[in-house]
Scaffold this motif. Structure first.
Motif, PDB file in Angstrom:
ATOM      1  N   GLY A 401      12.599  40.852  61.694  1.00 19.07           N
ATOM      2  CA  GLY A 401      11.691  41.739  62.426  1.00 19.07           C
ATOM      3  C   GLY A 401      12.088  42.205  63.846  1.00 19.07           C
ATOM      4  O   GLY A 401      11.872  43.529  63.888  1.00 19.07           O
ATOM      5  N   ALA A 402      12.120  41.047  64.270  1.00 21.33           N
ATOM      6  CA  ALA A 402      12.395  41.408  65.877  1.00 21.33           C
ATOM      7  C   ALA A 402      13.644  42.184  65.899  1.00 21.33           C
ATOM      8  O   ALA A 402      13.594  43.226  66.879  1.00 21.33           O
ATOM      9  CB  ALA A 402      12.175  39.972  66.642  1.00 21.33           C
ATOM     10  N   ALA A 403      14.439  41.540  65.390  1.00 17.65           N
ATOM     11  CA  ALA A 403      15.993  42.430  65.519  1.00 17.65           C
ATOM     12  C   ALA A 403      15.926  43.560  65.049  1.00 17.65           C
ATOM     13  O   ALA A 403      16.396  44.707  65.558  1.00 17.65           O
ATOM     14  CB  ALA A 403      16.985  41.494  64.841  1.00 17.65           C
ATOM     15  N   TRP A 404      15.144  44.081  63.889  1.00 17.42           N
ATOM     16  CA  TRP A 404      15.018  45.397  63.341  1.00 17.42           C
ATOM     17  C   TRP A 404      14.493  46.282  64.663  1.00 17.42           C
ATOM     18  O   TRP A 404      14.811  47.442  64.751  1.00 17.42           O
ATOM     19  CB  TRP A 404      14.149  45.493  62.290  1.00 17.42           C
ATOM     20  N   GLY A 405      13.263  45.765  65.313  1.00 14.31           N
ATOM     21  CA  GLY A 405      12.808  46.690  66.273  1.00 14.31           C
ATOM     22  C   GLY A 405      13.606  46.873  67.475  1.00 14.31           C
ATOM     23  O   GLY A 405      13.709  48.021  68.017  1.00 14.31           O
ATOM     24  N   ILE A 406      14.529  45.825  67.881  1.00 16.16           N
ATOM     25  CA  ILE A 406      15.363  45.918  68.851  1.00 16.16           C
ATOM     26  C   ILE A 406      16.435  46.739  68.806  1.00 16.16           C
ATOM     27  O   ILE A 406      17.033  47.389  69.670  1.00 16.16           O
ATOM     28  CB  ILE A 406      15.912  44.321  69.322  1.00 16.16           C
ATOM     29  N   SER A 407      16.994  46.764  67.334  1.00 11.92           N
ATOM     30  CA  SER A 407      18.064  47.703  67.162  1.00 11.92           C
ATOM     31  C   SER A 407      17.985  49.048  67.275  1.00 11.92           C
ATOM     32  O   SER A 407      18.876  49.925  67.401  1.00 11.92           O
ATOM     33  CB  SER A 407      18.505  47.298  65.611  1.00 11.92           C
TER      34      SER A 407
END
Length: 885
Positions: A401-407
């Motif tokens: 979830g965090a990586a999806w937002g950072i992407s």
């Protein structure tokens, strides 16, 4: 048939330290290669000869098993056949009526359940400690260190063993030997153990090769002892300096080979006359309960065989072993080959690394032999381990979830760092297994969510494949490194806890000055362990033990017997040991060179025996505790010696004073009374009156001396009770002058009273007695027709009563000493008659009231002035009664 008889001294594996005292019994062992060589017969023949020469020989236990030869020899000692088949050693009866020599055959035998000791050789130790000589028989295959070798080479299953140090401790060893073919013939004829020979230790159990092997082992054991005796004799003669051969280290882990390694190490150390140590390197990796039990068993076996047990904490086993070998100057390192490691491709193998890096060190490798794979217990589901593995998918989900937002804001190359952080956190919190699971799940999530085409495991671009593989490798390495750091941190935390416990206890014991303070400090430290109940026992002065600190133990008969046995023998006993293990308490002696000082009792709350590491920590804490108790005992002994010396000095001074000072008035009284009786009709009335007055004066003087002695005794023992009341200082002075009117008659006494004097809140009779002593002291040393002055004055804090004389005075350097009992100043107030107690009593009485006595110059710079300083109290208000302080 007896081919050899060797008398050799103890050497090799050293026994545990025990409390052996003077009068320790002698142990003679009849050693044989196998049953049937004639050990029991040789022992009984020798005992019969001793009995003929008047030695009190008694059979402790001799198991004949129907052997006609043994029963015939037993008949020389026992009158009835029913007594011959003795199978249980009556230890209490032997200790109650101790013989000079007792016979025991065989030595390697277990005791029935409920006995004081689990093994018969422990009974022998107690008999020896009681000063009883013991003759016993022993087969070589019953030595603990030879058990594996005998089972492998001779094919015998050995159930009962004795520790090797017991053989070394023996004062005399006689080798009873038969050639293998003669012994085998006896076995085939059934002459060994009667009819049970063929079924038990008969011909079917042995062959020529197995008997030859056992004979070689027996000869080897005796030869090693003979070699040790040779070295000892050379050292005693001073013809050769012993060469330091180094030390043997045996490295063990929790596997099936551990005990075999320990036994082999003891044998090698015995043959080479080397001290030896068991070393275990704790890498903090999780291990099963079965492996922990195997490791603990090997450590306990090493302790029984006389080895030193060492636990090191490190991550690199090979480097740690080599470093420790260098620090201990070891010459031999024994390791086991064990099972092939599944991580050998990663660790490169322990043995090759030791062989490659162990310079100037002999490295012996013992192969695993016939040992099968270590049985793995059925895995148990624990809530903690389940939660550790559940953290992996949870962390992967959060990282996704965090990586999806950072992407949405950063490039793809930065996304992998988020998953690496998740793997790192799981490794720190859960260990290597959950970290690897998180790495795999993060690999899949990274591929599915962020590598084109998304939501698919397929990869279109070659550079993306390299990125995924690099990510997986970095995740695995990161998890492994984090787990390793976590294990090292836990190991360091345990080591720090042990070190802190030792330092904390040492710091507390340093401040303790007496025995009770030492025990209280120890209990403060032990109270930190919530899972243990701990108590400290000490002697009660009547031959028993009493609770001194900690939880008062409700001991059963077996537990109390175990505690008393530990006190007598200074060896651990109780729960988890071979001596009286039925109780709930484990007892550890706290001893010094003079004997036991206290007993440390430990009762685990779970009822399970303490692990070896916990016992070693308690033993380590027990050493400074024993030293502190010994220090307190020494301080107490020194204080008693000082008080005894002062008492003797006081007694001598008192006797000298009484013999000189009290004799004078008695002599005067005796002369006056004799004159009255002898010259009754020839003495005039005036002379008669003078003689009677002289007798009265000397009687009063004698009464004052005796009163001083009684007052000093009451002061020294706190027997004087202050019953205070308000009194005028003038009344005290007037009463004291009236009491001493005959003594002060030859002198001019001047009294000076300051205006209005405040009332004193004192014990009137005691202050009056103090003033009487000062006045009498002044009168004793003033010249005839001299001048005495009594001055009374006050200020806001105190009232002062000063008595001045015209005597020779007291030198300034001796003014503080005049208040010591029996002190006599060379030219001062103590230079005449008297017991020397007057001023000592005066100071004691005034000090009891919170005052003091000072010394100054006398009248016109001549003589001495003694001043009584008495504190003033506030007058009570009307209606309030005075309160005693």
């Amino acid at each position: 048939m007896i081919d050899a008889s060797l008398l050799v001294s103890a050497s090799g594996c050293t026994p545990p330290v025990s409390g052996q005292q003077g009068g320790y019994g002698r142990l003679k062992l009849y050693l044989g290669a196998a049953p049937g060589v004639g050990k029991t017969g040789a022992m009984l023949h020798a005992a019969w000869e001793l009995q003929r020469h008047g030695v009190d020989v008694r059979i402790g236990v001799v198991e004949s098993d129907g052997s006609a030869e043994v029963e015939a020899l037993l008949a020389e000692f026992l009158p009835t056949r029913s007594q011959i088949r003795t199978t249980v050693l009556d230890l209490e009866e032997l200790l109650a009526r101790p013989p000079q020599v007792t016979l025991i055959a065989p030595l390697a035998h277990g005791n029935p359940p409920g006995s004081r000791h689990a093994k018969r050789w422990q009974d022998v130790q107690e008999l020896l400690a009681a000063g009883i000589d013991v003759h016993a028989t022993l087969n070589v295959h019953h030595l603990e260190s030879l058990r594996n070798q005998v089972e492998a080479t001779a094919g015998l299953v050995v159930d009962e063993t004795v520790p090797d140090w017991l053989l070394d401790e023996a004062d005399e060893v006689e080798l009873v030997d038969l050639p293998p073919h003669e012994l085998l013939e006896r076995l085939r004829e059934g002459r060994v153990h009667g009819e049970k020979g063929a079924e038990g230790h008969g011909a079917k159990s042995f062959s020529l090769s197995s008997l030859a092997t056992l004979r070689a082992l027996a000869l080897q054991v005796v030869a090693a002892r003979a070699d040790a005796e040779l070295h000892r004799r050379y050292r005693q003669s001073g013809r050769e300096t012993p060469v330091v051969l180094g030390r043997l280290l045996v490295a063990v882990d929790g596997d099936l080979q551990a005990e075999s390694l320990v036994r082999h190490a003891c044998q090698v150390a015995r043959r080479r006359q080397l001290p030896w140590s068991l070393v275990h390197v704790d890498t903090a990796r999780p291990r099963s309960e079965h492996r922990r039990q195997l490791l603990q068993s090997a450590q306990q076996l090493a302790e029984r065989l006389g080895g030193e047990v060492i636990v090191l904490r490190a991550d690199d086993v090979a480097e740690t072993l080599l470093q420790h070998a260098q620090e201990r100057r070891a010459s031999v390192l024994l390791v086991g080959h064990g099972q092939p490691s599944r991580r050998r491709w990663l660790t490169k193998g322990l043995v090759p690394r030791l062989l490659r890096s162990g310079k100037d060190l002999e490295i012996d490798v013992l192969t695993g032999g016939e040992h099968g794979p270590l049985p793995q217990p059925a895995p148990r589901r624990h809530l903690a381990s389940l939660w550790a593995y559940l953290q992996a998918p949870l962390a992967t989900l959060l990282a996704s979830g965090a990586a999806w937002g950072i992407s949405l804001f950063l490039e793809l190359s930065n996304i992998s760092l988020v998953f690496l952080v998740a793997v790192l956190l799981v490794a720190v919190r859960g260990g290597l297994g959950p970290a690897l699971l998180c790495a795999v799940l993060s690999f899949v999530a990274y591929d599915v969510l962020f590598i084109s085409p998304t939501f698919s495991l397929s990869v279109h671009h070659q550079q993306d494949v390299l990125t995924l593989l690099f990510f997986l490798l970095m995740a695995a390495l990161t998890g492994n490194l984090a787990t390793r750091q976590r294990r090292q941190m836990e190991a360091l935390r345990d080591t720090q806890a042990e070190t802190a416990a030792l330092l904390d206890l040492s710091r507390k014991l340093t401040a303790a000055t007496d025995r009770q303070a030492v025990l209280d400090a120890a209990m403060q430290q032990f109270a930190l362990w919530r899972d243990l109940d701990i108590c400290l026992l000490g002697p009660d002065g009547a031959g028993g033990l009493r609770d001194e600190a900690g939880l008062p133990p409700n001991l059963s008969d077996n537990e109390r017997a175990a505690a008393e046995w530990v006190w007598q023998h200074e060896l651990p006993a109780g729960l988890g040991t071979d001596t009286l293990p039925e109780g709930r308490w484990w007892w550890w002696p706290l001893s010094s060179e003079e004997g036991p000082l206290a007993l440390l009792g430990v009762m685990p709350n779970d009822g399970q025996p303490l692990p070896a590491q916990r016992r070693r920590l308690l033993a380590a804490l027990g050493r400074p505790l024993a030293q502190a108790l010994a220090r307190a005992q020494l301080a107490e002994a020194l204080e008693k010696a000082r008080l005894h010396g002062e008492t003797e000095q006081l007694r001598s001074a008192l006797l000298a004073s009484v013999s000189h000072d009290l004799r004078t008035p008695l002599t005067v009284m005796h002369g006056a009374i004799d004159s009255l009786l002898t010259l009754d009709g020839q003495i005039g009335e005036q002379d008669r009156r003078e003689l009677l007055e002289s007798t009265r004066d000397e009687a009063e003087r004698l009464d004052r001396y005796i009163q001083n002695l009684l007052d000093m005794t009451r002061l020294g023992h706190g027997g004087i009770k202050l019953e205070r009341d308000w009194v005028a200082p003038v009344d005290i002075v007037a009463s004291a002058l009236q009491r001493l009117k005959p003594v002060l008659a030859p002198f001019t006494v001047e009294t000076r009273m300051a205006g209005e004097l405040p009332l004193l809140f004192v014990h009137t009779a005691l202050i009056e007695q103090a003033l009487v002593n000062v006045l009498e002291n002044a009168a004793r040393f003033s010249p005839p027709a001299g001048h005495l002055r009594v001055t009374v004055e006050s200020d806001e804090r105190e009232l002062r009563i000063a008595v001045s004389d015209q005597g020779p005075g007291i030198p300034p350097g001796e003014r503080e000493k005049i208040f010591d009992m029996f002190y006599t100043a060379a030219r001062g107030d103590r230079g005449g008659q008297g017991t020397g107690l007057g001023l000592a009593i005066c100071q004691g009485l005034v000090t009891a009231h919170g005052g003091r006595v000072t010394v100054g110059d006398g009248l016109d710079g001549q003589g001495t002035t003694l001043t009584l300083h008495l504190s003033l109290q506030a007058l009570p208000r009307l209606g309030d009664g005075p309160e005693d302080e």
